[in-house]
Design an enzyme around this catalytic site. Structure first.
Site, mmCIF file in Angstrom:
data_model
loop_
_atom_site.group_PDB
_atom_site.id
_atom_site.type_symbol
_atom_site.label_atom_id
_atom_site.label_comp_id
_atom_site.label_asym_id
_atom_site.label_seq_id
_atom_site.Cartn_x
_atom_site.Cartn_y
_atom_site.Cartn_z
ATOM 1 N N GLU A 107 8.144 -29.483 23.790
ATOM 2 C CA GLU A 107 8.623 -29.374 25.168
ATOM 3 C C GLU A 107 10.062 -28.884 25.263
ATOM 4 O O GLU A 107 10.521 -28.494 26.342
ATOM 5 C CB GLU A 107 8.472 -30.719 25.871
ATOM 6 N N GLU A 163 -0.548 -41.598 6.515
ATOM 7 C CA GLU A 163 0.721 -42.285 6.762
ATOM 8 C C GLU A 163 1.281 -42.949 5.503
ATOM 9 O O GLU A 163 2.477 -43.238 5.418
ATOM 10 C CB GLU A 163 0.573 -43.325 7.872
#
Length: 314
Positions: free
Chosen positions: A94, A125
């Site tokens: 963004e 992870e």
């Protein structure tokens, strides 16, 4: 493989983490009327902004470091797994339309790679080596800032990434919702937001995820303000890539200059839809070329480029 100070996790260890605590007072939520269920959940959510506010000083320290590094040509790199990784990728993506950042100036890395943005990738992870590989792939430098994000503060991918980045000379930030976490201990700046146990035990996409999103909102936005990407509270560096954003560009130029809309549209047309350039043309009476030159001379700062022509903050 890179070693971190994240010890093997047992079920008992998990239960001690702030983000994993069980709340007996929420044990009957599946029996509640819907209105009461939502009321209790939103009441929990309302605690998050205050917890983020309590970390303001640490966020400000991170902003000053990030702004200095980016001004010198560095990058802001987010690293996380699952929800945390997706939040970093979202914020990075963004920054381009909002602040017209250069491609790759703000980067989002997620454990498991791009596939993990929409689907879980088993074991990603826990893969410390993947974190190092990802940083090597983007050619990490000592000018960069690496921000690890992990609700528990102990996700191996995020901790290993921050540790590797710090050893490479990059500035490092750790965003978590657990005090004195391995992530915080490995980072130059620890931003630890105490949101407490989740509404659903261990579901850190809830309060912890909201807190992490608010932190990165503040981190990237305040950094861009420091870099001159706004004029007052106006997004003067936005990239008008669709009709809505073109209309927003017109409104921003009108708010910044007080000019009539026909003059705003004409200025934007003459300036190839560059908002900053159009504002300078209207306020300083320059040509588009002169406006670009002035902006370039002042590092893109609208106020610096306007100098004596700058009005009060819009």
């Amino acid at each position: 493989m890179l070693r971190t100070d994240v010890p093997p996790l047992t079920a008992e260890d998990l239960g001690r983490l702030a983000t994993e605590q069980h709340r007996p007072d929420r044990a009957d939520i599946d029996l509640l009327p819907t209105a009461e269920l939502v009321r209790l959940m939103t009441r929990d959510d309302a605690q998050v902004p205050e917890a983020v506010h309590a970390a303001s000083e640490d966020i400000a320290r991170a902003v000053d470091v990030a702004a200095a590094r980016l001004a010198a040509g560095g990058r802001l790199v987010y690293m996380g797994a699952g929800t945390a990784g997706r939040i970093g990728v979202l914020d990075a993506s963004e920054c381009v339309p909002t602040f017209n950042t250069a491609p790759g100036q703000v980067v989002g890395l997620i454990a498991g790679g791009p596939e993990a943005i929409t689907l879980p990738v088993e074991g990603a992870e826990d893969d410390e080596g993947m974190a190092v590989e990802h940083l090597r792939a983007i050619r990490l430098t000592a000018q960069d800032v690496v921000c690890g994000i992990a609700a528990s503060g102990r996700t191996p991918y995020a901790v290993a990434g921050v540790r590797h980045a710090r050893r490479a000379g990059a500035a490092t930030i750790g965003v978590s919702c657990s005090p004195d976490s391995p992530l915080g201990r490995n980072a130059d700046i620890a931003i630890e937001v105490a949101v407490g146990p989740e509404f659903i035990t261990g579901s850190t996409r809830l309060k912890a995820g909201t807190a992490q999103k608010l932190v990165v909102n503040a981190l990237s936005t305040a950094t861009m303000i420091r870099l001159g990407k706004t004029y007052g509270n106006l997004m003067v560096d936005l990239r008008a890539s669709n009709d809505k954003l073109r209309k927003r560009s017109q409104r921003i130029v009108a708010l910044a200059t007080g000019a009539e809309m026909r003059d705003v549209v004409a200025a934007l047309d003459a300036c190839d839809d560059e908002v900053k350039t159009a504002i300078h043309v209207l306020l300083a009476g320059t040509t588009a070329e002169q406006a670009r030159s002035a902006l370039n001379d002042h590092g893109g700062s609208m106020r610096g480029a306007l100098g004596a022509h700058a009005p009060a903050a819009p």
